[in-house]
Design a protein around this motif. Sequence first.
Motif, short mmCIF file in Angstrom:
data_model
loop_
_atom_site.label_atom_id
_atom_site.label_comp_id
_atom_site.label_asym_id
_atom_site.label_seq_id
_atom_site.Cartn_x
_atom_site.Cartn_y
_atom_site.Cartn_z
N LEU A 14 0.98 -1.20 0.00
CA LEU A 14 0.05 -0.03 0.08
C LEU A 14 1.04 1.18 0.02
O LEU A 14 0.53 2.29 -0.67
CB LEU A 14 -1.04 -0.10 1.03
N GLY A 15 1.82 1.36 0.95
CA GLY A 15 2.77 2.52 0.91
C GLY A 15 3.45 2.74 -0.50
O GLY A 15 3.59 4.04 -0.92
N HIS A 16 3.75 1.75 -1.16
CA HIS A 16 4.56 1.96 -2.42
C HIS A 16 3.52 2.42 -3.35
O HIS A 16 3.74 3.41 -4.16
CB HIS A 16 4.92 0.74 -2.75
N GLU A 20 3.36 5.92 -5.44
CA GLU A 20 3.48 6.07 -6.90
C GLU A 20 2.23 6.80 -7.45
O GLU A 20 2.36 7.69 -8.43
CB GLU A 20 3.29 4.55 -7.70
N VAL A 21 0.80 6.74 -6.77
CA VAL A 21 -0.19 7.55 -6.93
C VAL A 21 0.19 9.09 -6.94
O VAL A 21 -0.19 9.83 -7.84
CB VAL A 21 -1.25 7.15 -6.23
N ASP A 43 -4.54 0.77 -5.13
CA ASP A 43 -4.08 0.61 -3.90
C ASP A 43 -3.56 -0.39 -3.55
O ASP A 43 -2.55 -0.63 -2.77
CB ASP A 43 -5.26 0.91 -2.92
N TRP A 44 -3.70 -1.40 -4.28
CA TRP A 44 -3.28 -2.93 -3.97
C TRP A 44 -3.55 -3.86 -4.93
O TRP A 44 -4.56 -4.13 -5.56
CB TRP A 44 -3.65 -3.40 -2.79
N ALA A 64 -6.16 5.16 1.70
CA ALA A 64 -6.20 5.45 -0.09
C ALA A 64 -7.29 6.47 -0.27
O ALA A 64 -7.05 7.39 -1.08
CB ALA A 64 -6.44 4.12 -0.86
N TYR A 65 -8.52 6.47 0.42
CA TYR A 65 -9.29 7.62 -0.02
C TYR A 65 -8.78 8.86 0.44
O TYR A 65 -8.56 9.83 -0.35
CB TYR A 65 -10.43 7.07 0.79
#
Length: 284
Positions: A14-16, A20-21, A43-44, A64-65
């Motif tokens: 998730l962190g990665h 990237e987002v 997100d995953w 993520a939201y």
Amino acid sequence: MKIALIQMSSQPDLGHNLAEVERMMTEALAGNPNLIVLPEHFDWMGGSSDDKRAAADFVPGGQAYDCVQDFARRHRVAVHAGSLMERCTRSGKVFNTTVIFDCHGGHVGAYRKIHLFDITTPNGVRYAESSVVAAGDGLLVYDLNGWKIGCAICYDLRFSRLFDRLAQEVVDIFILPAAFTRQTGEAHWEVLCRARAIEYQAFFVACGQCGSYPALSGNPRETFGSSLVADPWGEIIANAGQKPCVLHVTLDRKRLDEVKGLIPMTSHRVDMNRVQMQVQPSGR
């Protein structure tokens, strides 16, 4: 309407993925888009069913939201947030959910994927989305700058009745975040995207995952990439390759009017529910 599609290669991290987002959406701002579109599962991707349940979060309020909402608010840009895993209470399953934010970070709406990907590909790989994902039961059309936009996710692409229902709301743009497999993408991705654009005389914006991610078996699973935009005539006006990238496109409303003027399907369309069906028994 200026749109930026973010083609990613998300991983079970998730962190990665959120880093990237943030990086790629920031890159997209150089094109001054009205709307940024993210792919399915931004997100995953990958991991076990338990991993996916653990990574799922709240809508609203999850990591993520909040990441995407904060970006939309800070940069004054609308975001069609592909899909993320939303925590739900149905037998320990999750939703595969699109969330839309306006240019002030306001929550416009959410669409939960209806058709779940339970198939075996020609090379024998089994996908069983319904083992961890619960199906949604509602559709979403929203307005952005006077454009009506209909929502779908990945496997929904194969089910024309979903798009037929959206088209009844006079949709100008369909947006489809996706994570098509390489095999099914090579066979059907472009032809289905173009078909939906042609049969409903709308722009079709398809934003995909690319590259590979580790499956539970340890073997990599490949996604197709090839994010694209088709105009109402079915012409591909923007197309990405197989690597993470930002794809910019400008949609012209005049093209909608031109195509509908050439072939006035809206006025010709017949409600098939009112047409009598005859089915003759087979001969003996």
